[in-house]
Write an enzyme that holds these catalytic residues in place. Structure first.
Site, short mmCIF file in Angstrom:
data_model
loop_
_atom_site.label_atom_id
_atom_site.label_comp_id
_atom_site.label_asym_id
_atom_site.label_seq_id
_atom_site.Cartn_x
_atom_site.Cartn_y
_atom_site.Cartn_z
CE1 TYR A 148 35.07 18.23 52.65
CE2 TYR A 148 36.31 19.43 50.41
CZ TYR A 148 36.62 18.37 51.06
OH TYR A 148 37.53 18.50 51.52
CE LYS B 63 31.07 5.26 61.33
NZ LYS B 63 32.01 3.93 60.92
C1 IPM Z 1 41.07 18.16 47.33
C2 IPM Z 1 41.67 19.25 48.40
C3 IPM Z 1 40.16 20.24 48.30
C4 IPM Z 1 39.65 19.35 48.46
C5 IPM Z 1 41.21 21.39 48.79
C6 IPM Z 1 42.28 21.81 48.42
C7 IPM Z 1 39.85 22.36 49.05
O1 IPM Z 1 41.47 18.70 49.36
O2 IPM Z 1 41.04 18.64 45.58
O3 IPM Z 1 41.21 17.37 47.26
O4 IPM Z 1 39.50 19.30 49.87
O5 IPM Z 1 38.45 19.13 47.96
#
Ligand code: IPM
Ligand code: MG
Length: 360
Positions: A141, A191
């Protein structure tokens, strides 16, 4: 010192469900001596519309000063075509990163009266009670480099999955400590058969696990974990995993319980300051119609009381009020099945009424 709680309604059904949670907080403040003040600030698409930024500087400043945050939901089709920095999700991700909320706790608990709402057979989900501990400020992320570049005459999208030892260590400690309060079993999901970042993850988690000899540790590949979650979910106590695997597995775990509208979550920093939010999204299709389930948000208040304010009795009190409202047969549309349903406000009022009836 009075606690500062920042309310972040966000988008879609966010404002409606947060209003119900606010009522619960006001009962706690008014009747139960919770020493807290409530503030509100825009985030997500609402903030993009108001000032062109999904996490305005003023909101971030209030968030830094707060002791705990309660978020409704962010996102919606109105902003899906916006550039990434002006998307609602970016506001949430910046909030997580900016506040150092690296530990995401997502309990999935089957409320017995709702067993028939699950898409799985009742005997499969019976007794389901697991906790996903998801690393929230690292991994793919946030990894750099990332972007879309030109390569060999075509565009190429790329991201980086990176975890450092210290990031793995601190989230592993959260999982092992949580397991000690539960059934003392951690399953770490990775993984490692393909990814170096997972290879390191597995090694570091095993090392940290050595400090918790009373907690059983096993490792599982993410594809198998996804299958095991729908095959035999009650084998799990604490599931420890990285950011993206945790995102995916927590949606699976949530739906096992019959309604994603029931599940709260906590995102904590190293000092237990937390952002609390329902697991579900902003559900733009039902926004403003008084049909959304406010219980996940109300149960998020309970998690706030337990984790950030060390008020376990108050937390249990809120959870019992929710259980009582459900035991009277009240159901919002998402958990009603063939039964008649009530609206968002009526469900919230029933919880408040139960709190007032059973003053603790
Ligand atoms: C979650 C959501 C978020 C994520 C999005 C809204 C950015 O899906 O909190 O699981 O991917 O973390
Ligand atoms: Mg998700």
């Amino acid at each position: 010192m009075s606690k500062r709680i920042l309310l972040l309604p966000g988008d879609g059904i966010g404002p409606e469900i947060l209003a119900e949670a606010r009522n619960v907080l006001e009962v706690l403040i008014g009747e139960h001596g919770l020493d807290a003040t409530l503030q509100e600030a825009p985030v997500g698409g609402a903030a993009v519309d108001a000032c062109g930024d999904p996490l305005p500087a003023d909101t971030l400043e209030l968030a830094r000063a707060a002791d705990a945050l309660l978020l409704g939901a962010v996102g919606g089709p109105a902003w899906d075509q916006h550039p990434r920095h002006q998307r609602p999700e970016t506001g949430l991700l910046r909030l997580r990163a900016g506040l150092g909320l690296f530990a995401n706790l997502r309990p999935a608990l089957l409320h017995a009266p709702l067993a028939s709402a699950s898409t799985l057979r009742p005997e499969v989900v019976e007794g389901l009670d697991l906790l996903i501990v998801r690393e929230l400020t690292g991994g793919i992320y946030f990894g750099e480099p990332r972007g879309i570049r030109e390569s060999d005459g075509q565009r190429q999208g790329f991201n980086t999955l990176v975890y450092s030892e210290s990031e793995i260590e601190r989230i592993a400690h959260v999982a092992f400590r949580a397991a000690r309060e539960r059934r003392k079993a951690v399953c770490s999901v990775d993984k490692a058969n393909v990814l170096e970042s997972s290879e390191l993850w597995r090694e570091v988690v095993s090392r940290v696990g050595g400090e918790y000899p009373d907690v059983a540790l096993r490792h599982m590949y993410v594809d198998n974990a996804a299958m095991q979650l729908v095959r035999d979910p009650s084998q799990f106590d604490v599931l420890l995993t990285g950011n993206m695997f945790g995102d995916i597995l927590s949606d699976i775990a949530a739906t096992l319980t019959g309604s994603i509208g029931m599940l709260p979550s906590a995102s904590l920093d190293a000092n237990r300051k937390g952002l609390y939010e329902p697991i579900h999204g902003s559900a733009p299709d039902i926004a403003g119609k008084d049909v959304a389930n406010p219980l996940a948000t109300i149960l998020s208040v309970a998690l706030m009381l337990r984790y950030s304010f060390a008020e376990p009795d108050m937390a249990t009190y809120v959870e019992q009020a929710v259980s009582f409202a459900l035991s009277t047969g009240l159901r919002t549309a998402d958990i009603a099945g063939e039964e008649e349903s009530v609206g968002t406000a009526a469900m919230g009022e029933a919880v408040v009424a139960a709190m007032l009836a059973f003053q603790h």
